[in-house]
Motif scaffolding. Structure first.
Motif, short mmCIF file in Angstrom:
data_model
loop_
_atom_site.label_atom_id
_atom_site.label_comp_id
_atom_site.label_asym_id
_atom_site.label_seq_id
_atom_site.Cartn_x
_atom_site.Cartn_y
_atom_site.Cartn_z
N PRO A 1 0.89 -1.11 -0.02
CA PRO A 1 0.00 0.05 0.01
C PRO A 1 0.87 1.23 0.11
CG PRO A 1 -0.12 -1.01 1.93
CD PRO A 1 0.25 -2.02 1.22
N ALA A 2 2.13 1.14 0.48
CA ALA A 2 2.92 2.63 0.49
C ALA A 2 3.98 2.56 -0.88
CB ALA A 2 3.90 2.31 1.53
N THR A 3 4.58 1.42 -1.22
CA THR A 3 5.12 1.81 -2.28
C THR A 3 5.20 0.62 -3.46
OG1 THR A 3 6.90 0.08 -1.32
CG2 THR A 3 7.11 2.31 -0.83
N TYR A 4 4.01 0.11 -3.39
CA TYR A 4 3.56 -0.78 -4.74
C TYR A 4 4.49 -2.13 -4.49
CZ TYR A 4 2.63 -2.89 -9.45
OH TYR A 4 1.95 -3.35 -10.34
N VAL B 1 10.89 4.78 -14.27
CA VAL B 1 10.37 3.65 -13.71
C VAL B 1 9.00 3.39 -14.16
CG1 VAL B 1 9.77 2.12 -11.97
CG2 VAL B 1 12.00 3.41 -12.04
N ILE B 2 8.64 2.38 -14.86
CA ILE B 2 7.22 2.27 -15.37
C ILE B 2 6.45 1.16 -14.56
CG2 ILE B 2 5.50 1.67 -16.97
CD1 ILE B 2 7.43 2.99 -19.11
N CYS B 3 5.48 1.39 -13.73
CA CYS B 3 4.77 0.06 -12.90
C CYS B 3 3.69 -0.48 -13.68
CB CYS B 3 4.46 0.68 -11.47
SG CYS B 3 5.69 1.49 -10.58
N ASP B 4 3.57 -1.86 -13.50
CA ASP B 4 2.60 -2.40 -14.35
C ASP B 4 1.08 -2.54 -13.41
OD1 ASP B 4 1.09 -4.02 -16.40
OD2 ASP B 4 1.93 -6.00 -15.40
N GLY B 5 0.68 -1.33 -13.26
CA GLY B 5 -0.45 -1.16 -12.55
C GLY B 5 -0.77 0.31 -12.24
N GLU B 6 -2.16 0.47 -11.64
CA GLU B 6 -2.18 1.92 -11.41
C GLU B 6 -2.19 2.29 -9.95
OE1 GLU B 6 -6.21 5.00 -11.66
OE2 GLU B 6 -6.34 3.25 -12.66
N LEU B 7 -1.20 3.30 -9.86
CA LEU B 7 -0.55 3.65 -8.56
C LEU B 7 -1.63 4.69 -7.91
CD1 LEU B 7 3.29 4.00 -9.18
CD2 LEU B 7 1.98 1.96 -8.42
N ALA B 8 -1.57 4.55 -6.47
CA ALA B 8 -2.29 5.70 -5.79
C ALA B 8 -1.46 6.77 -5.81
CB ALA B 8 -2.59 5.22 -4.47
N PRO B 9 -1.99 7.89 -5.48
CA PRO B 9 -1.13 8.84 -5.69
C PRO B 9 0.01 8.99 -4.51
CG PRO B 9 -3.46 9.91 -5.61
CD PRO B 9 -3.38 8.39 -5.57
N ARG C 1 -0.52 17.60 -6.36
CA ARG C 1 0.47 17.63 -5.36
C ARG C 1 1.01 19.23 -5.45
NH1 ARG C 1 5.09 13.23 -6.38
NH2 ARG C 1 5.86 14.38 -4.69
N GLY C 2 1.59 19.50 -4.09
CA GLY C 2 2.35 20.63 -4.11
C GLY C 2 3.56 20.60 -5.09
N TRP C 3 3.94 21.88 -5.83
CA TRP C 3 5.00 21.98 -6.80
C TRP C 3 6.18 22.72 -6.09
CZ3 TRP C 3 4.12 18.50 -10.42
CH2 TRP C 3 3.01 18.43 -10.75
N GLY C 4 6.38 22.64 -4.87
CA GLY C 4 7.45 23.14 -4.21
C GLY C 4 7.31 23.78 -2.86
N GLY C 5 8.14 24.02 -2.19
CA GLY C 5 7.87 24.48 -0.93
C GLY C 5 7.87 26.00 -0.71
#
Length: 501
Positions: free
Chosen positions: A132-135, A156-164, A215-219
């Protein structure tokens, strides 16, 4: 490096398969054993300074001149057009046999190649469910980071749909861009969309996917703050009333609403054309199936359509409809549709629903399957799952087993036994095309009303309509007119009542 076109997880390729089930750190309790496919030409990690190549070497690795692979901020993932170059594939095998896992990874490699990248390496892991954290497990992430550093991969391409959260965690740990299967397919669709409607459908799917992954694009961006948060600044320390991410989400929602209005207007045009065909009682046949199964080639063979044919995934996105006739002169239409794939992104099904309605509203589906594919049964199941999603499961279906010239006869026999209502064809050689046409003509809906009429010779217009939209069983020319017996649709039969015998 291993060329993407030649990439395969089969044992006969020149690749070394190593078992790394014991390579996980002791503290990684949820790590499970898996395979790693290692190219024999991969550089020795010890030759790399600190496991990283310097900037000059990274520039030397670029395949496309002037295309930067460096990310100033690794969290900046571009979903609109992915700049894939040198990639490592990652999969999680949760069910099925090892052959199923290898077929899925091989298909992911073809998808990556279609998007314009070069596959350097591929690994997959046996797990009951994705982490659940890193696939993948923590230990596998450490191993993947070493592979990325050693190969010089930038994606890196993951063979699945990743959660945000999975996407963010992987990027933070790997220090390269991470893309899931859904984003990869969306990028391929964006490259191949040519018509205005196709481009709008793809953009709608991309925005629907991206909206959930903002997601945020910088601090340095302003944030809302109140009370004692942000170091206890409280009043006077708040940011503007609307955060940057809220502004982005609002703009995306506005754009999605506009695209939906445009697609609704385009759908009206298609509905008018479909209604006209239905008023004229013109049967419709739709060619559907897995991507790269040869649908466009068969359309050209069956109708001389002259549409684009390319040996690549998702070469056809915009539907093509051609008017053709049976051997006895009856008119019907044949349409080509977008190809399907395993785990077709839900956003695409929704965005292309108006186009896919052509499948649900047709009188006959020609389900094309690649007989030379390693897993044709998997293709059939994947396509039928999409049929069920678009309410096309009740439409009559004729299976066309294509590429008979390249398929194993044993596989063809197995498919014929599994799918008795099927025809074996080859779009390349023309084998079986005549049998397919005869079967299609037999499967077309027949007119409902039986008639016998004596048409005056001056009513040649009705005779022509009978040839095009009815069935003529007997025809005899007499001194008083043409005596005809056959079948016609109710509207046409009503015009013939005045000449009934």
């Amino acid at each position: 490096m291993t060329n993407a076109r030649d990439f395969s997880l089969a044992d006969e390729l020149d690749a070394t398969k190593t078992w790394d089930g014991d390579s996980a750190p002791a503290e990684d309790d949820d790590f499970e054993s898996g395979y790693t496919v290692v190219s024999p030409e991969d550089p020795d990690p010890e030759e790399l300074t600190g496991g990283q190549q310097d900037l000059v070497e990274r520039h030397a690795l670029k395949r496309v001149a002037g295309l930067s692979t460096e990310l100033e901020d690794i969290s900046e993932v571009e979903y609109r057009q992915l700049r894939l170059e040198r990639v490592v594939l990652v999969g999680v095998w949760t069910e099925g046999t090892i052959a199923d896992a290898e077929n899925s990874m091989a298909e992911l490699a073809l998808l990556a190649e279609t998007a314009g990248s070069e596959v350097l390496d591929a690994i997959y892991q046996r797990r009951q469910r994705p982490d659940p954290a890193t696939y993948i497990g923590r230990g596998k992430v450490d191993g993947l980071r070493e592979i990325v550093a050693a190969s010089g991969a930038d994606t890196v391409i993951c063979d699945g749909e990743l959660a945000p959260s999975q996407l963010r965690n992987l990027e933070d740990r790997l220090k390269v861009k991470v893309v899931d299967r859904t984003a990869l397919i969306l990028d391929i669709f964006a490259q191949h969309a040519k018509s205005r409607e196709g481009q709008a459908q793809v953009e709608l799917a991309q925005l629907s996917y991206m909206k959930q992954r903002l997601r945020g694009w910088g601090g340095n961006l302003s944030r809302q703050a109140g009370g004692r948060v942000s170091g206890g600044e409280g009043i006077g320390g708040r940011g503007p009333g609307e955060t940057k991410i809220e502004t982005d989400r609002r703009r995306i929602n506005d754009r999605i609403a506009k695209l939906r209005r445009e697609l609704k207007a385009m759908k009206g045009t298609r509905d008018n054309k479909r209604a006209q065909r239905q008023r004229n009682q013109i049967p419709s046949v739709t060619i559907a199936g897995y991507t790269n199964a040869g649908k466009s080639s068969l359309l050209n063979r069956l109708t001389d359509a002259g549409v684009l044919v390319d040996d690549s995934l998702f070469a056809t996105l915009d539907p093509t409809t051609r008017r053709t006739t049976t051997a006895d002169g009856r008119v019907y239409t044949m349409s080509d549709t977008v190809g399907f794939v395993r785990h077709l992104p839900h956003q695409l099904v929704e965005a292309f629903r108006s186009t896919l309605e052509e499948v649900a509203d047709s009188d006959l589906i020609l389900h094309v399957v690649d007989g030379s594919h390693p897993d044709p049964e998997g293709q059939l199941a994947a396509v039928r799952s999409v049929f069920a999603e678009i309410d096309a499961g009740d439409v009559p279906e004729l299976v066309l087993i294509n590429k008979a010239d390249a398929a194993d006869p044993m596989v063809i026999a197995r498919l014929r036994q599994r799918e008795p209502h099927s025809v074996v064809v080859s779009a390349r050689t023309g084998e079986g095309i005549e049998d397919a046409l005869k079967t299609i003509e037999h499967e077309l809906p027949r007119p409902e009303v039986d008639f016998t009429v004596l048409l005056p010779y001056e009513r040649g217009d009705l005779l022509n309509q009978l040839h095009q939209h009815g069935e003529i069983e007997s025809l005899e020319h007499t001194e008083h007119g043409t005596l005809i017996h056959g079948r016609a649709h109710p509207d046409l039969a009503g015009e013939l009542d005045a000449y009934a015998q």
